[in-house]
Structures are given as C-alpha cells and as structure tokens.
Design a protein around this motif. Structure first.
Motif, PDB file in Angstrom:
ATOM      1  N   TYR A 202       0.861  -1.181   0.000  1.00 48.25           N
ATOM      2  CA  TYR A 202       0.000   0.000   0.000  1.00 48.25           C
ATOM      3  C   TYR A 202       0.894   1.226   0.000  1.00 48.25           C
ATOM      4  O   TYR A 202       1.553   1.521   0.982  1.00 48.25           O
ATOM      5  CB  TYR A 202      -0.921   0.011   1.221  1.00 48.25           C
ATOM      6  CG  TYR A 202      -1.718   1.288   1.375  1.00 48.25           C
ATOM      7  CD1 TYR A 202      -2.847   1.518   0.583  1.00 48.25           C
ATOM      8  CD2 TYR A 202      -1.355   2.257   2.301  1.00 48.25           C
ATOM      9  CE1 TYR A 202      -3.585   2.690   0.727  1.00 48.25           C
ATOM     10  CE2 TYR A 202      -2.090   3.414   2.446  1.00 48.25           C
ATOM     11  CZ  TYR A 202      -3.196   3.634   1.653  1.00 48.25           C
ATOM     12  OH  TYR A 202      -3.922   4.800   1.794  1.00 48.25           O
ATOM     13  N   ARG A 203       0.966   1.889  -1.157  1.00 46.58           N
ATOM     14  CA  ARG A 203       1.771   3.104  -1.310  1.00 46.58           C
ATOM     15  C   ARG A 203       3.199   2.896  -0.829  1.00 46.58           C
ATOM     16  O   ARG A 203       3.753   3.689  -0.073  1.00 46.58           O
ATOM     17  CB  ARG A 203       1.100   4.281  -0.604  1.00 46.58           C
ATOM     18  CG  ARG A 203      -0.281   4.574  -1.194  1.00 46.58           C
ATOM     19  CD  ARG A 203      -1.008   5.710  -0.527  1.00 46.58           C
ATOM     20  NE  ARG A 203      -2.335   5.864  -1.147  1.00 46.58           N
ATOM     21  CZ  ARG A 203      -3.262   6.715  -0.715  1.00 46.58           C
ATOM     22  NH1 ARG A 203      -3.024   7.494   0.321  1.00 46.58           N
ATOM     23  NH2 ARG A 203      -4.432   6.779  -1.317  1.00 46.58           N
ATOM     24  N   GLY A 204       3.768   1.791  -1.296  1.00 48.15           N
ATOM     25  CA  GLY A 204       5.164   1.493  -1.014  1.00 48.15           C
ATOM     26  C   GLY A 204       5.428   0.789   0.300  1.00 48.15           C
ATOM     27  O   GLY A 204       6.580   0.461   0.610  1.00 48.15           O
ATOM     28  N   ARG A 205       4.373   0.505   1.080  1.00 52.74           N
ATOM     29  CA  ARG A 205       4.543  -0.151   2.379  1.00 52.74           C
ATOM     30  C   ARG A 205       3.832  -1.494   2.363  1.00 52.74           C
ATOM     31  O   ARG A 205       2.697  -1.588   1.899  1.00 52.74           O
ATOM     32  CB  ARG A 205       3.980   0.732   3.488  1.00 52.74           C
ATOM     33  CG  ARG A 205       4.727   2.048   3.675  1.00 52.74           C
ATOM     34  CD  ARG A 205       3.900   3.027   4.512  1.00 52.74           C
ATOM     35  NE  ARG A 205       2.789   3.576   3.748  1.00 52.74           N
ATOM     36  CZ  ARG A 205       1.817   4.334   4.266  1.00 52.74           C
ATOM     37  NH1 ARG A 205       1.815   4.586   5.567  1.00 52.74           N
ATOM     38  NH2 ARG A 205       0.853   4.802   3.507  1.00 52.74           N
ATOM     39  N   PRO A 206       4.467  -2.533   2.874  1.00 50.89           N
ATOM     40  CA  PRO A 206       3.849  -3.863   2.840  1.00 50.89           C
ATOM     41  C   PRO A 206       2.603  -3.952   3.710  1.00 50.89           C
ATOM     42  O   PRO A 206       2.564  -3.400   4.822  1.00 50.89           O
ATOM     43  CB  PRO A 206       4.944  -4.785   3.370  1.00 50.89           C
ATOM     44  CG  PRO A 206       6.218  -4.033   3.194  1.00 50.89           C
ATOM     45  CD  PRO A 206       5.853  -2.593   3.386  1.00 50.89           C
ATOM     46  N   ALA A 207       1.579  -4.626   3.199  1.00 44.87           N
ATOM     47  CA  ALA A 207       0.421  -4.950   4.030  1.00 44.87           C
ATOM     48  C   ALA A 207       0.896  -5.726   5.248  1.00 44.87           C
ATOM     49  O   ALA A 207       1.762  -6.591   5.152  1.00 44.87           O
ATOM     50  CB  ALA A 207      -0.583  -5.775   3.238  1.00 44.87           C
ATOM     51  N   GLY A 208       0.315  -5.410   6.396  1.00 45.63           N
ATOM     52  CA  GLY A 208       0.717  -6.043   7.636  1.00 45.63           C
ATOM     53  C   GLY A 208       1.763  -5.276   8.400  1.00 45.63           C
ATOM     54  O   GLY A 208       2.115  -5.650   9.517  1.00 45.63           O
TER      55      GLY A 208
END
Length: 431
Positions: A202-208
């Motif tokens: 999500y926008r360069g950041r991993p889910a979780g």
C-alpha cells in the motif's frame, strides 16, 4: 535469487479445473477440448522444491518446531524471512490466519469486553478471532474498494472502542491512510487482517506493516500456502513476546529453560510476565514449505496484477465498473467488477461460467452479519452482543460484485482467452 516466472510451463501444476465437469491438464485445456485455466495461486506454482523441503523435515524426524532428533528450525527461518519481507522487526508463525488475528489482539493487550470495529464484508474468521480474544465485534460498512469505509469507521467509534480490524480483501489493500488517521484521532489499536494479501503493498509499504500488528493466512488458496498456517507481524517488542507466549501455552517451549527448549529473552527484548496461553504453534513442515515459496511471491503477484490490468484495459469500452483499488501498483491482482444490480451480477457470472471462466460473487453477496451466529451474537460462551443492524450499503455493494479468478500459472493464451471470454460474457449479459 532470480524469481521464477509464474507463467513458465515448468511451474504449471494443475490441480482442478474451473469447471467441475473436466479435470485440468497441462496448458489449461481439459480433455473435452474446451477452454479452461487453473485459477489457483501459490498452489499452481508448487514443484519439487516443496516436496524436497517436506521430505527433508520428514527425514529429520523433527516435525515439532522446538525440539527433535535433528531440529532444523525451519519455522525460525521462515519467521526471520517473513519479518524482513514485510518490513517488520518481528514475525511469529502460527497455525492459521484466525490464530494469527487472535494472537495479534492478545499481543496488543485487548481488554475483556472491548469493542473492535470490523468491516461488514469479511470472512467469519475475522469475527471469530475477536471473540476468541474476549472482545466484542462492531460492524461498519465498506465502500467501492470493498474494504472498510473510513467514514463508517468514524461513525462506529464509541467510548468502548479499543481497536479496528481493516481487512485487505482479495489480494488488494484497504485504503489505510485515512483509516489510520481515524484510529490515531481516537487512540485505537490497528490490527490488519492481511489473510488475503501476502506480498501486497500500500503506497510502497507492505500490508501487515502499517498498523500495530498484521495477521496473515497460509490456507490452501492463499498467496503462500502450506494448506494451513498463519503469521503475526509486529513492531513492538513487548507485544511480540506476548504473542510468542500466547501461541506457545504461555511460553512452555519458547521461553522455558532446559535442554531442547528456549532460553532467556533475547537481548533487547521486553520482559513479559508469564501467563497462560494456547497451542497455536506452526509445524516444521509448514515452515519449510512456506520458506520455499517466499522467493516466488513478488513475481506471482506482479504477474496477477499484470493480467488483471490487461484484461481491464482490453474491455475498457464495455459498460463495466471495476472495484476501486486504493493502490493499483501495490495490489496482487484483482479482477472484480461492480455491476448495476444483483440481477446483472448473476447474469454476468452465468455468462462467464458458460465461457469456462471461474467467477463468483464475493461471499455469495452476503455480509458477515448474515451468518446466524454473528447476527445473534452467539458464541461458545453464550450471547455476547445484540443483533447488529442490516448493513444495507455493504449488502448493495457486495451483492452486485463479480470476481473473476486469476491463476498464477496463466499463459499468454490463457490471458487472451480470458479477455475474449469477458468481452463475450459482458456483451451477451449486459445488453
């Protein structure tokens, strides 16, 4: 390590056909000559590496993660690799996605009777986890992303609300930034249900990695699979130790002293007072199999995302409205259309089936509150909440959804056939 090409013939592993009338064969064509493709994800890419990993564990006679004749510590290795992949300091392997959610809530210290806001469209395991952690689920509507509506979350917050459980649905992330702003404003803990979103960003950041904790599932049809299994991702050292203890009967093997068992807390870890827990441990077989698959995860999601994008672009002239994706670049590939009505959704689904395309309405068009036990607040310990209101907005959205199953081993011929089938089904059913 070079990522395997998910579309390579060497990686095709047909397990079942999209149609129950004929088993799949290599290349996606069943014996009757009709066109089919295999819609599964990680399972479609299984090869000898999973077999070798499982056989190595069996030969070691050390299937339990904490001791054995030649304990290879595969779960430890998977936890370290998965933590690095998700950008979190800690990951704990557990027995299922529901176990991961439960352990995450306990790890963050949910008080008994505290309310947790859950989207009305999710798998029942999201609710079960809150109940198992002694919380009370409160339901809020989704929007056209098929995930929790930030405005609905805001409206659901009361003085009893402790946390929120956003669900990353069907290989795409929820719109986390506005949800996190609401959570911060009200002091809520955030547990991401990433059961359907391993490898999604999500926008360069991993889910979780965006909330206080993340929970993943490795059940049969997930992006990583060992048949069953799960993982919790965390940033806080004390929460990590609580999760470790909870999933290991209070730390029976992970923190106890003695030969073949754990030792003291690693240097720098928070000391957590002992408490009784559950047995939610991951096995060495699952850890070994999952470790093998991590190398394929990004390539598989990239391929699924590419297929979904190509199909949508190829039929852009048709009257099809597609699900909103908060981050198209980070999704793992989703092909979900929102039709004008439930009737249109049924017609479109039937037309797709007639073309050999696996398609369905998510959760049969029902919110999780339509489950009789959820609706009536019935748990194993009696009734714990009043009947929630009808989630009419969520019912309206989910009931007119049609999701086309995508396969990790789809060939270019499969993609072309799928595109043609979607066009034909839409032209015939939406006239």
């Amino acid at each position: 390590m070079t990522e395997p090409d998910p579309a390579s013939p060497d990686n095709r592993h047909p397990t079942r056909a999209a149609s129950p009338t004929a088993p799949a064969t290599p290349g996606g064509a069943p014996p009757d000559g009709g066109w089919r493709y295999e819609p599964s994800r990680a399972l479609a890419l299984w090869d000898e590496r999973e077999v070798e990993a499982a056989v190595e564990v069996l030969r070691s006679r050390s299937l339990f993660r904490y001791y054995g004749p030649r304990a290879p510590r595969h779960v430890d290795a998977f936890e370290a690799a998965f933590a690095e992949r998700t950008g979190c300091p800690y990951a704990v392997g557990v027995s299922s996605g529901t176990a991961a959610l439960t352990a995450a809530l306990v790890g963050l210290g949910i008080p008994e009777g505290a309310e947790v806001v859950i989207p009305a469209v999710t798998f029942v395991g999201s609710v079960s986890a809150v109940v198992a952690a002694r919380g009370v689920p409160v339901f809020a509507d989704i929007d056209d992303s098929l995930t929790l509506d930030p405005a609905a979350l805001e409206s659901a917050v009361t003085e009893r609300t402790w946390g929120v459980l956003p669900v990353h649905l069907n290989n795409a992330a929820a719109d986390m930034d506005p949800l996190l702003r609401v959570a911060e404003r009200h002091g809520l803990r955030v547990v991401e249900d990433a059961a359907q979103a391993a490898g999604v960003n999500y926008r360069g950041r991993p889910a979780g990695s965006l909330g206080d904790a993340g929970a993943f599932s490795f059940q049969q049809d997930k992006n990583l699979t060992a048949g069953e299994g799960g993982a919790v991702t965390l940033r806080d050292a004390a929460a990590h130790q609580r999760v470790v203890r909870f999933q290991d009967q209070g730390g029976q093997f992970s923190t106890s002293r003695g030969p073949g068992r754990g030792g003291p807390e690693p240097e720098g870890e928070a000391e957590v007072a002992p408490f009784l827990g559950c047995n939610l441990r991951m096995t060495e077989l699952a850890g070994a199999i999952l470790t093998v698959q991590l190398d394929r995860l990004d390539g598989m999601n990239r391929r699924l995302r590419e297929v979904a994008r190509r199909v949508r672009a190829s039929v852009s002239d048709l009257p099809l409205e597609w699900r909103q994706l908060p981050d198209e670049e980070g999704s793992g590939g989703d092909l979900t259309a929102l039709l004008g009505s439930r009737l249109q959704a049924r017609r479109f689904t039937a037309a797709l089936h007639a073309e050999g395309v696996p398609a369905h309405t998510l959760y049969q068009g029902r919110t999780v509150t339509s489950n009789p036990a959820v609706r009536d607040g019935r748990t194993a310990w009696g009734v714990r909440w009043e009947r929630p209101p009808r989630m009419r907005t969520s019912e309206g959205i989910i009931g007119r959804s049609v999701t086309v199953g995508l396969g990790a081993a789809m060939t270019e011929a499969d993609v072309e056939g799928l595109t043609s089938a979607v066009r034909k089904a839409a032209e015939e059913s939406l006239r």
